[in-house]
Scaffold this motif. Structure first.
Motif, short mmCIF file in Angstrom:
data_model
loop_
_atom_site.label_atom_id
_atom_site.label_comp_id
_atom_site.label_asym_id
_atom_site.label_seq_id
_atom_site.Cartn_x
_atom_site.Cartn_y
_atom_site.Cartn_z
N MET A 36 0.69 -1.63 0.02
CA MET A 36 -0.28 -0.07 0.03
C MET A 36 1.41 1.24 0.23
N THR A 37 2.24 1.08 0.69
CA THR A 37 2.98 1.92 0.84
C THR A 37 3.60 2.71 -0.62
N SER A 38 3.92 1.21 -0.89
CA SER A 38 4.20 1.15 -2.80
C SER A 38 3.60 1.79 -3.74
N VAL A 39 2.04 1.40 -3.64
CA VAL A 39 1.00 2.17 -4.65
C VAL A 39 0.38 4.24 -4.67
N VAL A 40 1.02 3.73 -3.42
CA VAL A 40 0.34 5.30 -2.88
C VAL A 40 1.45 6.93 -3.24
N GLY A 41 3.28 5.79 -2.53
CA GLY A 41 3.91 6.49 -2.95
C GLY A 41 3.80 7.00 -4.73
N MET A 284 8.76 0.03 -3.08
CA MET A 284 7.97 1.17 -2.57
C MET A 284 9.33 2.23 -1.69
N LEU A 285 10.35 1.90 -1.67
CA LEU A 285 11.70 2.68 -1.39
C LEU A 285 11.78 3.98 -2.41
N ASN A 286 11.53 3.78 -3.67
CA ASN A 286 11.92 5.05 -4.61
C ASN A 286 11.08 6.02 -4.29
N PRO A 287 9.85 5.96 -4.52
CA PRO A 287 9.15 7.49 -4.23
C PRO A 287 9.72 8.23 -2.65
N LEU A 288 10.55 7.14 -2.31
CA LEU A 288 10.79 7.57 -0.63
C LEU A 288 12.11 8.52 -1.18
N ILE A 289 12.76 7.78 -1.35
CA ILE A 289 14.42 8.84 -2.40
C ILE A 289 13.97 9.49 -2.62
N SER A 291 11.55 11.61 -3.04
CA SER A 291 10.70 12.94 -1.76
C SER A 291 11.62 13.96 -1.06
N LEU A 292 12.34 12.29 -0.13
CA LEU A 292 13.22 12.76 0.48
C LEU A 292 14.85 13.70 0.13
N ARG A 293 15.08 13.39 -0.72
CA ARG A 293 16.11 13.49 -0.85
C ARG A 293 16.26 14.80 -2.32
N ASN A 294 14.98 14.87 -3.09
CA ASN A 294 14.53 15.99 -3.88
C ASN A 294 13.99 17.48 -3.62
N ALA A 300 6.94 20.44 -4.20
CA ALA A 300 5.77 20.42 -4.74
C ALA A 300 5.04 19.57 -4.08
N VAL A 301 5.50 18.59 -3.19
CA VAL A 301 4.56 18.10 -2.50
C VAL A 301 3.78 19.53 -1.23
N HIS A 302 4.58 20.12 -1.20
CA HIS A 302 4.15 21.37 -0.28
C HIS A 302 3.07 22.12 -0.86
N ARG A 303 3.71 22.16 -1.72
CA ARG A 303 2.59 23.21 -2.87
C ARG A 303 1.82 22.33 -3.11
N LEU A 304 1.41 21.34 -2.98
CA LEU A 304 0.06 20.59 -3.38
C LEU A 304 -1.18 20.34 -2.57
N TRP A 305 -0.28 20.24 -1.38
CA TRP A 305 -0.51 19.73 -0.31
C TRP A 305 -1.88 21.09 0.42
#
Length: 313
Positions: A36-41, A284-289, A291-294, A300-305
């Motif tokens: 589920m984390t992988s799908v959401v990410g 699961m790790l790829n979106p986290l990597i 989003s955390l390092r970029n 973009a996440v903050h703007r969308l939120w």
């Protein structure tokens, strides 16, 4: 033999990850959270790189397709694996096994060459910044992605059709948690030399050619960075490659561990662990990597939120 193939092998039995009953429920919960984390990410990354105007660059175009392939092969394997934790016998229909195997091969090969395309994109951005928009035009990006998808579909169909046109024996237990082509070959009664040679040639070509593009690209990037006089310029150049290098190291490292280790040291349990890692953990790790390092993705996440909060407030 064809009659036997149709009547006896209307389905396969997957051995799954473990046959210990006390581990079924905890593993189901763990892998459900991971999936589920992988799908959401990955869905979030696809949507984010599509709707945010500041992420409409070749780098994020390739990142979107990386997220799509991650979502593709994790979904090809994940839901069926989760269902198998809840049933007594892990059955999969003959035709569905062929479909699962075909999609899995297609998405894995696509990911290899999308990662290679991302390496080339970083090379052009750092080594030829003035020509970047010309070389990495929208048409060129689509062509690189299209070639990856078309080629991977061709290889996937070739291997799957070859395997399922051969005769299977009566034994139908696959020693894995999904329809892996190498496990299926071990169930064949026909001569497997041709299909083994096809898989060896394509697997070698896919792994070596894509890895060579990655290594050459980063060797040229490293040479260009070392020639820079500014420490700030070096840091910026390294920072744009950090996320991609991490993803490449994890993905290729797992594949090399699985397919390049000596035959004498092969273990089905070790192969299962490695398969779990690159079919479920890596997506699961790829979106986290990224989003955390970029910083661009973070902003973009903050703007969308904020946009979503303003919409529903």
């Amino acid at each position: 033999m064809e009659k036997l193939n149709q009547t006896v092998l209307s389905e396969f039995i997957l051995m799954g990850i473990t046959d210990r009953p006390e581990l079924q429920a905890p593993l189901f919960g763990l892998f459900l959270i991971i999936y589920m984390t992988s799908v959401v990410g990955n869905l979030g990354m696809v949507i984010l790189t599509k709707v945010d105007s500041r992420l409409q660059t070749p780098m994020y175009f390739f990142l979107r397709h990386l997220a799509l392939t991650d979502l593709g092969y994790s979904t090809t394997v994940g839901p069926k694996m989760l269902v198998n934790f809840l049933v007594d016998q892990n059955k999969i229909l003959y035709n569905f096994c062929a479909i699962q195997g075909a999609f899995y091969i297609m998405f894995i090969i696509s990911e290899l060459f999308i990662l290679a395309a991302m390496s080339y994109d970083r090379y052009v951005a750092i080594c030829n910044p003035l020509l970047y928009t010309v070389i990495m035009s929208k048409k060129a990006c689509w062509m690189l992605v299209a070639i990856s998808y078309i080629y991977s579909t061709f290889v996937s169909l070739l291997v799957t059709i070859k395997i399922f046109n051969l005769s299977f024996c009566g034994y139908n237990v696959i020693r894995h948690f999904y329809c892996d082509c190498l496990c299926l070959i071990s169930l064949l009664c026909s001569n497997t030399r041709e299909i083994e040679l096809i898989i060896l040639i394509f697997a070698g070509f896919n792994l070596i050619s894509s890895l060579l593009i990655v290594l050459v690209s980063y060797l040229l990037i490293l040479t260009a960075i070392l020639r820079m006089n500014s420490d700030k310029g070096r840091y910026r150049a390294f920072s744009t490659c950090g996320s991609h290098l991490t993803v490449v190291a994890v993905f290729y490292g797992t594949l090399i561990f699985m397919y390049v280790q000596p035959e004498s040291s092969h273990s089905f349990d070790a192969d299962k662990v490695a398969s779990i890692f690159y079919t479920l953990i890596t997506p699961m790790l790829n979106p986290l990597i990224y989003s955390l390092r970029n910083k661009d993705v973070k902003y973009a996440v903050h703007r969308l939120w904020k946009k979503l909060c303003n919409t529903f407030s």
